[in-house]
Design a protein around this motif. Structure first.
Motif, PDB file in Angstrom:
ATOM      1  N   PRO A  72      49.669  13.557 -35.921  1.00 18.19           N
ATOM      2  CA  PRO A  72      49.206  12.001 -35.387  1.00 18.19           C
ATOM      3  C   PRO A  72      50.822  11.459 -35.028  1.00 18.19           C
ATOM      4  CG  PRO A  72      49.529  11.782 -37.794  1.00 18.19           C
ATOM      5  CD  PRO A  72      49.123  13.609 -37.356  1.00 18.19           C
ATOM      6  N   ASN A  73      50.259  10.649 -33.593  1.00 23.32           N
ATOM      7  CA  ASN A  73      51.081   9.868 -32.890  1.00 23.32           C
ATOM      8  C   ASN A  73      52.257   9.401 -33.559  1.00 23.32           C
ATOM      9  OD1 ASN A  73      50.808  11.537 -30.213  1.00 23.32           O
ATOM     10  ND2 ASN A  73      48.726   9.719 -29.430  1.00 23.32           N
ATOM     11  N   GLN A  74      51.609   8.593 -34.909  1.00 24.15           N
ATOM     12  CA  GLN A  74      52.293   7.808 -35.795  1.00 24.15           C
ATOM     13  C   GLN A  74      53.188   7.921 -35.997  1.00 24.15           C
ATOM     14  OE1 GLN A  74      48.775   8.026 -35.047  1.00 24.15           O
ATOM     15  NE2 GLN A  74      47.955   6.168 -36.296  1.00 24.15           N
ATOM     16  N   LEU A  75      53.011   9.749 -36.094  1.00 22.94           N
ATOM     17  CA  LEU A  75      54.464  10.263 -37.029  1.00 22.94           C
ATOM     18  C   LEU A  75      55.201  11.121 -36.599  1.00 22.94           C
ATOM     19  CD1 LEU A  75      53.059  11.498 -39.974  1.00 22.94           C
ATOM     20  CD2 LEU A  75      54.120   9.666 -39.966  1.00 22.94           C
ATOM     21  N   THR A  76      54.505  11.841 -34.741  1.00 19.04           N
ATOM     22  CA  THR A  76      55.013  12.622 -33.608  1.00 19.04           C
ATOM     23  C   THR A  76      56.516  11.818 -32.724  1.00 19.04           C
ATOM     24  OG1 THR A  76      53.531  12.776 -32.330  1.00 19.04           O
ATOM     25  CG2 THR A  76      54.093  14.372 -33.953  1.00 19.04           C
ATOM     26  N   LYS A  77      55.908  10.817 -32.390  1.00 23.93           N
ATOM     27  CA  LYS A  77      56.716   9.538 -32.079  1.00 23.93           C
ATOM     28  C   LYS A  77      58.141   9.535 -32.522  1.00 23.93           C
ATOM     29  CE  LYS A  77      53.286   8.793 -28.114  1.00 23.93           C
ATOM     30  NZ  LYS A  77      52.575   7.858 -27.512  1.00 23.93           N
ATOM     31  N   PRO A  78      57.426   8.523 -33.322  1.00 21.08           N
ATOM     32  CA  PRO A  78      59.182   8.027 -34.486  1.00 21.08           C
ATOM     33  C   PRO A  78      59.854   8.709 -34.762  1.00 21.08           C
ATOM     34  CG  PRO A  78      57.042   6.848 -35.062  1.00 21.08           C
ATOM     35  CD  PRO A  78      56.335   7.899 -34.214  1.00 21.08           C
ATOM     36  N   GLY A  79      58.859  10.480 -34.869  1.00 20.00           N
ATOM     37  CA  GLY A  79      59.994  11.772 -35.184  1.00 20.00           C
ATOM     38  C   GLY A  79      60.738  12.065 -34.378  1.00 20.00           C
ATOM     39  N   LEU A  80      60.729  11.549 -33.022  1.00 20.83           N
ATOM     40  CA  LEU A  80      61.130  12.157 -31.822  1.00 20.83           C
ATOM     41  C   LEU A  80      62.532  11.161 -31.678  1.00 20.83           C
ATOM     42  CD1 LEU A  80      60.066  13.338 -28.495  1.00 20.83           C
ATOM     43  CD2 LEU A  80      62.344  12.103 -28.426  1.00 20.83           C
ATOM     44  N   VAL A  81      62.087  10.168 -31.741  1.00 26.80           N
ATOM     45  CA  VAL A  81      62.969   8.950 -32.085  1.00 26.80           C
ATOM     46  C   VAL A  81      64.264   8.833 -32.987  1.00 26.80           C
ATOM     47  CG1 VAL A  81      63.675   6.941 -32.031  1.00 26.80           C
ATOM     48  CG2 VAL A  81      61.335   7.470 -30.633  1.00 26.80           C
ATOM     49  N   MET A  82      64.099   8.913 -34.313  1.00 22.81           N
ATOM     50  CA  MET A  82      64.322   9.633 -35.031  1.00 22.81           C
ATOM     51  C   MET A  82      65.436  10.865 -35.152  1.00 22.81           C
ATOM     52  SD  MET A  82      62.928   8.621 -38.752  1.00 22.81           S
ATOM     53  CE  MET A  82      61.602   9.643 -38.203  1.00 22.81           C
TER      54      MET A  82
END
Length: 273
Positions: free
Chosen positions: A128-138
Motif C-alpha cells: 500500500p502507498n500509505q506505507l511506501t510513500k511515507p517510508g520513502l520520505v522518512m
C-alpha cells in the motif's frame, strides 16, 4: 551492577520491539481493510469482545491464554506472538549492532516498516502507498539527520541527501524497467507497481550502493524459494508470488552484513584480479 543494567536494557529493548510488533499486527489487519488503526481498541476476531490490557501484553498474553480468546475460546493465530517476538529480536539485533544512536532509532523504524509491508504483501499481494510513500520520505529525512548530526556538518548533510535521493530514484527506475521488460518478454505483468515503490523506499534508507546489493540478495532468495516451491509442491511455472518479503529480507541482510559482503566481494573478485 553492570550486568544487571545490560540485562535490563536488553529487556526494555525487546519489550519495546514486541510492543511495536503488536501494533504491526494491527496495521497488517486493519490498513488493507480500510479501518482505523486506533479505534476501536483491540478485539477478539471471533466474538468481537474488547480485550483487556492484560490480555494484550505482547507474546505473554497469547501464551497465558494458550492461544485462545478468554471469552469465546476461539483460536487466536500463532502469527500474532511470532510477529511480536520477531520484532523484539530485530530491535535487539539493531541495538547490539548500533548501540544507543540515531542509527538505532532510524533502523528500528525502517525494519518495522519493512515487516508491516511484507506481511501485507503476503496477505493481499499488495504494497500500500500509505506505507511506501511515507517510508520513502522518512528515509530521506533519516539520511538528512544522520548527515547533519552531531556537528551540524552541512557538507555531509548534502552528501547524505544526495545519496538518499539517488537511491530512491534508482530503485524506482530500476524496478519499473524490470517490470516493463518482463511484461514485454512474457506478455503479462510480472511485477506490481508496489515493488518499485518499495525499492525506492529502500534506496532512500540504504543509499544506491546498498540498494543494489539488497535487490541482488532479494532476487537470489526469490529464485531459490520460488524454484524450491515449484519442485517440492509441483506448482506450475509462472504462479504469482509476492516479492515484497524478499526485498525486505534483502534489506535487513544488507543492513547487518552489507559492508562485510561488499568488502569480501571486492577482495575476492576485484583486488584479487
Amino acid at each position: 551492577m553492570d550486568i544487571l543494567l545490560i540485562i535490563l536494557a536488553n529487556f526494555i529493548v525487546f519489550a519495546l520491539g514486541a510492543s511495536i510488533g503488536s501494533f504491526i499486527n494491527v496495521v497488517v489487519y486493519r490498513l488493507p481493510a480500510g479501518l482505523s488503526l486506533l479505534f476501536p481498541a483491540s478485539r477478539c476476531p471471533h466474538c468481537l469482545t474488547q480485550l483487556k490490557p492484560y490480555d494484550n501484553v505482547p507474546v505473554v498474553g497469547w501464551l497465558w491464554l494458550r492461544g485462545c480468546c478468554r471469552y469465546c475460546q476461539g483460536k487466536i493465530s500463532l502469527r500474532y506472538p511470532v510477529v511480536e517476538a520477531v520484532t523484539g529480536l530485530v530491535f535487539l539485533l539493531i541495538f547490539w549492532n548500533f548501540d544507543v544512536s540515531v542509527l538505532t532509532l532510524g533502523y528500528w523504524v525502517f525494519c518495522s516498516w519493512l515487516l508491516a509491508l511484507s506481511l501485507i504483501d503476503l496477505d493481499t499481494m499488495t504494497l500500500p502507498n500509505q506505507l511506501t510513500k511515507p517510508g520513502l520520505v522518512m528515509g530521506i529525512a533519516f539520511q538528512a539527520v544522520v548527515g547533519f548530526l552531531p556537528d551540524a556538518n552541512w557538507t555531509r548533510l548534502a552528501s547524505h541527501l544526495m545519496t538518499a535521493i539517488l537511491g530512491a530514484v534508482l530503485g524506482l527506475w530500476l524496478f519499473d524497467a524490470i517490470a516493463t521488460v518482463g511484461s514485454i518478454i512474457f506478455g503479462k505483468t510480472v511485477m506490481g507497481g508496489g515493488d518499485a515503490k518499495l525499492a525506492a523506499m529502500m534506496g532512500a534508507w540504504l543509499g544506491w550502493k546498498y540498494l543494489l546489493l539488497a535487490a541482488f540478495v532479494a532476487c537470489l532468495l526469490g529464485v531459490s524459494v520460488g524454484g524450491s516451491m515449484i519442485i517440492l509442491s509441483q506448482r506450475r511455472w509462472g504462479y504469482k508470488m509476492p516479492f515484497g518479503p524478499f526485498l525486505a529480507l534483502g534489506s535487513v541482510i544488507t543492513l547487518f552484513g552489507g559492508e562485510t559482503i561488499l568488502s569480501s566481494y571486492l577482495r575476492l573478485f576485484v583486488n584479487g584480479t
